[in-house]
Design a protein around this motif. Structure first.
Motif, PDB file in Angstrom:
ATOM      1  N   VAL A 143       0.854  -1.187   0.000  1.00  0.00           N
ATOM      2  CA  VAL A 143       0.000   0.000   0.000  1.00  0.00           C
ATOM      3  C   VAL A 143       0.893   1.241   0.000  1.00  0.00           C
ATOM      4  O   VAL A 143       1.987   1.250   0.584  1.00  0.00           O
ATOM      5  CB  VAL A 143      -0.938  -0.011   1.225  1.00  0.00           C
ATOM      6  N   LEU A 144       0.417   2.278  -0.643  1.00  0.00           N
ATOM      7  CA  LEU A 144       1.169   3.530  -0.753  1.00  0.00           C
ATOM      8  C   LEU A 144       1.660   3.986   0.631  1.00  0.00           C
ATOM      9  O   LEU A 144       0.877   3.998   1.582  1.00  0.00           O
ATOM     10  CB  LEU A 144       0.273   4.604  -1.377  1.00  0.00           C
ATOM     11  N   PRO A 145       2.951   4.333   0.779  1.00  0.00           N
ATOM     12  CA  PRO A 145       3.482   4.714   2.094  1.00  0.00           C
ATOM     13  C   PRO A 145       2.692   5.816   2.783  1.00  0.00           C
ATOM     14  O   PRO A 145       2.487   5.777   3.994  1.00  0.00           O
ATOM     15  CB  PRO A 145       4.910   5.162   1.768  1.00  0.00           C
ATOM     16  N   SER A 146       2.243   6.819   2.031  1.00  0.00           N
ATOM     17  CA  SER A 146       1.470   7.893   2.657  1.00  0.00           C
ATOM     18  C   SER A 146       0.135   7.377   3.199  1.00  0.00           C
ATOM     19  O   SER A 146      -0.365   7.850   4.224  1.00  0.00           O
ATOM     20  CB  SER A 146       1.231   9.026   1.652  1.00  0.00           C
ATOM     21  N   MET A 147      -0.446   6.359   2.530  1.00  0.00           N
ATOM     22  CA  MET A 147      -1.669   5.745   3.049  1.00  0.00           C
ATOM     23  C   MET A 147      -1.357   4.942   4.314  1.00  0.00           C
ATOM     24  O   MET A 147      -2.125   4.955   5.278  1.00  0.00           O
ATOM     25  CB  MET A 147      -2.300   4.815   1.992  1.00  0.00           C
ATOM     26  N   LEU A 148      -0.213   4.239   4.302  1.00  0.00           N
ATOM     27  CA  LEU A 148       0.184   3.480   5.489  1.00  0.00           C
ATOM     28  C   LEU A 148       0.392   4.400   6.687  1.00  0.00           C
ATOM     29  O   LEU A 148       0.037   4.043   7.818  1.00  0.00           O
ATOM     30  CB  LEU A 148       1.457   2.690   5.200  1.00  0.00           C
ATOM     31  N   ASP A 149       0.954   5.571   6.452  1.00  0.00           N
ATOM     32  CA  ASP A 149       1.147   6.530   7.543  1.00  0.00           C
ATOM     33  C   ASP A 149      -0.191   6.945   8.142  1.00  0.00           C
ATOM     34  O   ASP A 149      -0.325   7.095   9.361  1.00  0.00           O
ATOM     35  CB  ASP A 149       1.903   7.758   7.036  1.00  0.00           C
ATOM     36  N   GLN A 150      -1.181   7.136   7.260  1.00  0.00           N
ATOM     37  CA  GLN A 150      -2.514   7.498   7.744  1.00  0.00           C
ATOM     38  C   GLN A 150      -3.127   6.355   8.534  1.00  0.00           C
ATOM     39  O   GLN A 150      -3.751   6.558   9.585  1.00  0.00           O
ATOM     40  CB  GLN A 150      -3.418   7.862   6.557  1.00  0.00           C
ATOM     41  N   MET A 151      -2.940   5.116   8.069  1.00  0.00           N
ATOM     42  CA  MET A 151      -3.476   3.956   8.779  1.00  0.00           C
ATOM     43  C   MET A 151      -2.785   3.756  10.120  1.00  0.00           C
ATOM     44  O   MET A 151      -3.403   3.308  11.093  1.00  0.00           O
ATOM     45  CB  MET A 151      -3.315   2.694   7.915  1.00  0.00           C
ATOM     46  N   ALA A 152      -1.476   4.079  10.188  1.00  0.00           N
ATOM     47  CA  ALA A 152      -0.728   3.906  11.430  1.00  0.00           C
ATOM     48  C   ALA A 152      -1.236   4.814  12.538  1.00  0.00           C
ATOM     49  O   ALA A 152      -1.000   4.558  13.724  1.00  0.00           O
ATOM     50  CB  ALA A 152       0.757   4.168  11.180  1.00  0.00           C
ATOM     51  N   LYS A 153      -1.975   5.857  12.177  1.00  0.00           N
ATOM     52  CA  LYS A 153      -2.557   6.764  13.177  1.00  0.00           C
ATOM     53  C   LYS A 153      -3.838   6.185  13.783  1.00  0.00           C
ATOM     54  O   LYS A 153      -4.457   6.835  14.629  1.00  0.00           O
ATOM     55  CB  LYS A 153      -2.870   8.121  12.535  1.00  0.00           C
ATOM     56  N   GLY A 154      -4.203   4.996  13.341  1.00  0.00           N
ATOM     57  CA  GLY A 154      -5.427   4.387  13.844  1.00  0.00           C
ATOM     58  C   GLY A 154      -6.608   4.574  12.923  1.00  0.00           C
ATOM     59  O   GLY A 154      -7.711   4.101  13.215  1.00  0.00           O
ATOM     60  N   ASP A 155      -6.405   5.272  11.792  1.00  0.00           N
ATOM     61  CA  ASP A 155      -7.479   5.498  10.817  1.00  0.00           C
ATOM     62  C   ASP A 155      -7.410   4.372   9.786  1.00  0.00           C
ATOM     63  O   ASP A 155      -6.758   4.498   8.751  1.00  0.00           O
ATOM     64  CB  ASP A 155      -7.294   6.862  10.158  1.00  0.00           C
ATOM     65  N   MET A 156      -8.099   3.253  10.096  1.00  0.00           N
ATOM     66  CA  MET A 156      -8.015   2.062   9.257  1.00  0.00           C
ATOM     67  C   MET A 156      -9.269   1.899   8.400  1.00  0.00           C
ATOM     68  O   MET A 156     -10.380   2.121   8.867  1.00  0.00           O
ATOM     69  CB  MET A 156      -7.847   0.812  10.123  1.00  0.00           C
ATOM     70  N   PRO A 157      -9.096   1.500   7.129  1.00  0.00           N
ATOM     71  CA  PRO A 157     -10.280   1.134   6.321  1.00  0.00           C
ATOM     72  C   PRO A 157     -10.785  -0.237   6.749  1.00  0.00           C
ATOM     73  O   PRO A 157     -10.099  -0.969   7.468  1.00  0.00           O
ATOM     74  CB  PRO A 157      -9.707   1.094   4.899  1.00  0.00           C
ATOM     75  N   ASN A 158     -12.003  -0.581   6.313  1.00  0.00           N
ATOM     76  CA  ASN A 158     -12.485  -1.921   6.612  1.00  0.00           C
ATOM     77  C   ASN A 158     -11.798  -2.941   5.702  1.00  0.00           C
ATOM     78  O   ASN A 158     -11.054  -2.568   4.781  1.00  0.00           O
ATOM     79  CB  ASN A 158     -14.008  -2.012   6.494  1.00  0.00           C
ATOM     80  N   GLU A 159     -12.027  -4.214   5.955  1.00  0.00           N
ATOM     81  CA  GLU A 159     -11.293  -5.258   5.244  1.00  0.00           C
ATOM     82  C   GLU A 159     -11.532  -5.216   3.746  1.00  0.00           C
ATOM     83  O   GLU A 159     -10.602  -5.358   2.944  1.00  0.00           O
ATOM     84  CB  GLU A 159     -11.670  -6.636   5.794  1.00  0.00           C
ATOM     85  N   GLN A 160     -12.794  -5.010   3.339  1.00  0.00           N
ATOM     86  CA  GLN A 160     -13.099  -4.994   1.922  1.00  0.00           C
ATOM     87  C   GLN A 160     -12.414  -3.824   1.230  1.00  0.00           C
ATOM     88  O   GLN A 160     -11.875  -3.955   0.115  1.00  0.00           O
ATOM     89  CB  GLN A 160     -14.625  -4.919   1.713  1.00  0.00           C
ATOM     90  N   GLN A 161     -12.421  -2.652   1.874  1.00  0.00           N
ATOM     91  CA  GLN A 161     -11.740  -1.487   1.297  1.00  0.00           C
ATOM     92  C   GLN A 161     -10.239  -1.717   1.217  1.00  0.00           C
ATOM     93  O   GLN A 161      -9.588  -1.345   0.237  1.00  0.00           O
ATOM     94  CB  GLN A 161     -12.047  -0.251   2.144  1.00  0.00           C
ATOM     95  N   LEU A 162      -9.689  -2.360   2.254  1.00  0.00           N
ATOM     96  CA  LEU A 162      -8.256  -2.643   2.269  1.00  0.00           C
ATOM     97  C   LEU A 162      -7.874  -3.603   1.149  1.00  0.00           C
ATOM     98  O   LEU A 162      -6.814  -3.471   0.523  1.00  0.00           O
ATOM     99  CB  LEU A 162      -7.883  -3.231   3.631  1.00  0.00           C
ATOM    100  N   ARG A 163      -8.739  -4.581   0.873  1.00  0.00           N
ATOM    101  CA  ARG A 163      -8.488  -5.510  -0.225  1.00  0.00           C
ATOM    102  C   ARG A 163      -8.396  -4.769  -1.557  1.00  0.00           C
ATOM    103  O   ARG A 163      -7.494  -4.996  -2.356  1.00  0.00           O
ATOM    104  CB  ARG A 163      -9.609  -6.537  -0.321  1.00  0.00           C
ATOM    105  N   THR A 164      -9.345  -3.866  -1.775  1.00  0.00           N
ATOM    106  CA  THR A 164      -9.385  -3.133  -3.038  1.00  0.00           C
ATOM    107  C   THR A 164      -8.155  -2.257  -3.197  1.00  0.00           C
ATOM    108  O   THR A 164      -7.552  -2.195  -4.273  1.00  0.00           O
ATOM    109  CB  THR A 164     -10.662  -2.284  -3.095  1.00  0.00           C
ATOM    110  N   ILE A 165      -7.776  -1.580  -2.126  1.00  0.00           N
ATOM    111  CA  ILE A 165      -6.617  -0.681  -2.199  1.00  0.00           C
ATOM    112  C   ILE A 165      -5.338  -1.473  -2.455  1.00  0.00           C
ATOM    113  O   ILE A 165      -4.514  -1.109  -3.291  1.00  0.00           O
ATOM    114  CB  ILE A 165      -6.499   0.139  -0.892  1.00  0.00           C
ATOM    115  N   ALA A 166      -5.160  -2.590  -1.731  1.00  0.00           N
ATOM    116  CA  ALA A 166      -3.928  -3.363  -1.849  1.00  0.00           C
ATOM    117  C   ALA A 166      -3.790  -4.011  -3.218  1.00  0.00           C
ATOM    118  O   ALA A 166      -2.666  -4.266  -3.671  1.00  0.00           O
ATOM    119  CB  ALA A 166      -3.887  -4.433  -0.763  1.00  0.00           C
ATOM    120  N   ALA A 167      -4.899  -4.283  -3.878  1.00  0.00           N
ATOM    121  CA  ALA A 167      -4.841  -4.936  -5.187  1.00  0.00           C
ATOM    122  C   ALA A 167      -4.504  -3.970  -6.309  1.00  0.00           C
ATOM    123  O   ALA A 167      -4.173  -4.401  -7.416  1.00  0.00           O
ATOM    124  CB  ALA A 167      -6.171  -5.618  -5.485  1.00  0.00           C
ATOM    125  N   ALA A 168      -4.573  -2.661  -6.061  1.00  0.00           N
ATOM    126  CA  ALA A 168      -4.305  -1.661  -7.093  1.00  0.00           C
ATOM    127  C   ALA A 168      -2.805  -1.400  -7.205  1.00  0.00           C
ATOM    128  O   ALA A 168      -2.036  -1.634  -6.271  1.00  0.00           O
ATOM    129  CB  ALA A 168      -5.050  -0.373  -6.785  1.00  0.00           C
TER     130      ALA A 168
END
Length: 591
Positions: A143-168
């Motif tokens: 996943v894009l590093p800037s997105m990972l930084d946002q997720m590391a703050k506790g702002d996580m997408p749900n599993e289905q959204q995470l699947r879609t993002i990781a597959a791109a």
């Protein structure tokens, strides 16, 4: 490994520490208060610095920082030998054992271990995780590093959204993130980001075509690592090529009386005009329609085209079809009937299939067979035409059934088994509950009830049939099945479908049983109270001999009475005329 005291200020942080996310101020304050009160309980783990005289912290960065903040001059530490991976795996295991890692830290930690030479299998063994889970986490690490930084703050997408993002791809992620990047302090609109990156997937498990067509259309399968482990999760986003291969497969595997059809806006096949869909067992004269559903799967349904009349003129009793009880005529436009017209068609198909199954297999006494045979010829789908007319329909079929009862010299010569086979064959050809030209009327319902054809009815607890029921009918079926009716009709219907699918129970609508309507029985009994019907010339028959009707082809005074020695089946016709090859279609074998 040794225990020693060192100045915490002399220890160096490990740049490859597994836990990269910052702890909360509240957690740091709690740890500081604990150290001030009782000191450092669990000594940090350190190892000698490569190419230097100092020590590097492998585990215990927060404890070291809080010890410095508490003003401790010395703390106990455990010194271990430097590992080949700079302590990456030991740090990973120690952090996981102490407290679950932030998901982003776990993804990055696995990538760091791979970069240091660890294989996926070795990481899986060390962390006690399945190899599939390691591969899944590696995919998320892309996943894009800037997105990972946002997720590391506790702002996580749900599993289905995470699947879609990781597959791109990274380029696609950059473009979408640039358009939807949140402002400082805000949470990300992950649903918009996932929508921007989503692509339609076509799964290999839904493909009917083989590897030859896959290669011809340039289809490459990718693995969905988030799918169930016990399923084929290969997919492609090349939708056009997938559908093209499916279409070519259908064209190559089309049955003899088959056609490829389109689907409407509701995903249902568009059958030819005037075609009648067959919900029961298809007959030999029925056609097959193949189509692609919304998921790209090859589906097929059976349909029947109306019979083409070979001669004009009055259709006789077959055209006087009695109106079904509970039909639209009795609704008065105010209350929807319990079963729609389509539902009545399905019931008719189910009844006919069950009736034929019962006639072929159910135990039936000989006297009952005779009674059923008489009732079959009283059906509304049977016509008696003149033997003098050259255009007699269906005559060959009945002659074939009766032929087995005759010897070569034309005399009756049979055993009881031959009679049973012939009687069952004739009954199957004549009796029908299907709506339309072939409907036998009340006699088919009486026949089905008499031989227990209710026990051969198909399961009606399907989506296709339950869609035909009204709310009150659905709620009654739910209560009968021990289910609580839902607030919405579609929820009640879905609960019923799941119930009958999971329990393998059989649902039969009470209104679909063969028991005839008392009103129709009363109408039928009226005929037994009256004198025999008048003949075609207005003369009333009053003696028993009048049961044999005058030949319709006689002269004006009706003097041409039928020859009692002639073939008893001459002139008997039915609207259902199938081929000779169907002789054993119902399991009936001639001696």
């Amino acid at each position: 490994m040794q225990l020693m005291k060192v100045d915490p200020r002399a220890l160096k942080d490990n740049p490859d520490s597994t836990r990269q996310s910052k702890s909360t101020p509240q957690a740091d304050a709690l740890l500081l208060a604990t150290i001030k009160a009782v000191g450092v309980i669990q000594p940090p783990v350190i190892f000698p610095e490569a190419g230097g005289n100092g020590y590097v912290i492998e585990a215990g960065h927060r404890r070291t920082r809080m010890a410095i903040a508490a003003g401790l001059e010395e703390i106990d530490v455990i010194v271990v030998e430097a590992a080949n991976d700079n302590g990456a795996m030991r740090s990973m295991v120690e952090n996981i054992a102490r407290e679950p890692l932030n998901p982003v830290d776990q993804w990055r930690g696995i990538e760091r271990l791979v970069a240091l030479g660890w294989t996926e299998e070795a990481i899986a063994v060390a962390l006690a995780l399945p190899v599939r889970q390691i591969r899944k986490l590696r995919l998320l690490a892309n996943v894009l590093p800037s997105m990972l930084d946002q997720m590391a703050k506790g702002d996580m997408p749900n599993e289905q959204q995470l699947r879609t993002i990781a597959a791109a791809s990274s380029e696609e992620q950059k473009e979408v993130w640039k358009a939807h990047k949140p402002k400082k302090g805000d949470t990300a609109a992950w649903w918009q980001i996932a929508n921007g990156l989503s692509k339609t997937r076509m799964y290999a498990r839904d493909a009917s075509f083989g590897d030859d067509l896959r290669q011809a259309y340039g289809i490459e399968w990718a693995e969905d690592l988030f799918g169930p482990a016990d399923e084929d999760n290969r997919y492609t986003t090349n939708v056009e090529a997938f559908l093209g291969a499916q279409q070519e497969w259908m064209s190559s595997n089309l049955p003899k009386k088959g056609a490829i059809v389109e689907v409407n806006n509701w995903g249902q096949p568009e059958l030819p005009k005037k075609a009648e869909r067959v919900y029961g067992k298809p007959g030999k004269g029925d056609s097959t329609a193949m189509y692609l559903d919304r998921e790209g799967k090859v589906q097929s349904v059976h349909y029947r085209m109306p019979e083409v009349r070979k001669s004009a003129g009055p259709v006789g009793p077959a055209g006087d079809e009695p109106e079904e009880p509970g039909g639209e005529a009795s609704v008065n436009g105010k209350t929807r009937p319990d079963v729609t017209q389509k539902g009545q068609d399905i019931i008719g198909d189910f009844r006919t299939d069950a009736l034929h199954e019962a006639l072929a297999r159910a135990p039936i006494e000989d006297d009952m067979l005779m009674a059923l045979l008489v009732m079959a010829f009283a059906g509304t789908n049977v016509r008696i035409d003149s033997g003098a007319n050259d255009s007699v329909f269906g005559l060959r079929r009945f002659q074939r059934h009766v032929a087995r009862l005759y010897s070569t010299d034309g005399r009756l010569s049979f055993d009881m088994n031959s009679v049973r086979v012939a009687a069952r064959s004739v009954l199957i050809d004549v009796l029908s509950c299907r709506r339309g030209m072939s409907n036998s009327g009340i006699v088919s319902r009486i026949a089905g009830a008499a031989i227990g054809a209710d026990g051969f009815l198909s399961n009606m607890g399907t989506e296709d049939f339950l869609l035909c029921l009204s709310r009150q009918a659905l709620e009654a079926a739910a209560k009968e099945a021990g289910l609580q009716p839902r607030a919405r009709v579609r929820e009640t219907r879905a609960a019923l479908v799941d119930h009958f699918a999971s329990t393998e129970a059989t649902f039969v609508l009470p209104a679909a049983l063969f028991a005839p309507d008392p009103k129709d029985i009363a109408d039928l009994l009226k005929h037994g109270d009256s004198i025999d019907e008048e003949n075609g010339f207005g003369e009333a028959t009053s003696d028993i001999a009048s049961d044999v009707q005058p030949d319709a082809g006689g002269d004006a005074n009706g003097s041409d009475a039928p020859d009692l020695d002639q073939d008893p089946d001459d002139g008997v016709t039915t609207t259902d005329d199938t081929s000779d090859e169907e002789e054993t279609a119902y399991g009936i074998a001639a001696e």
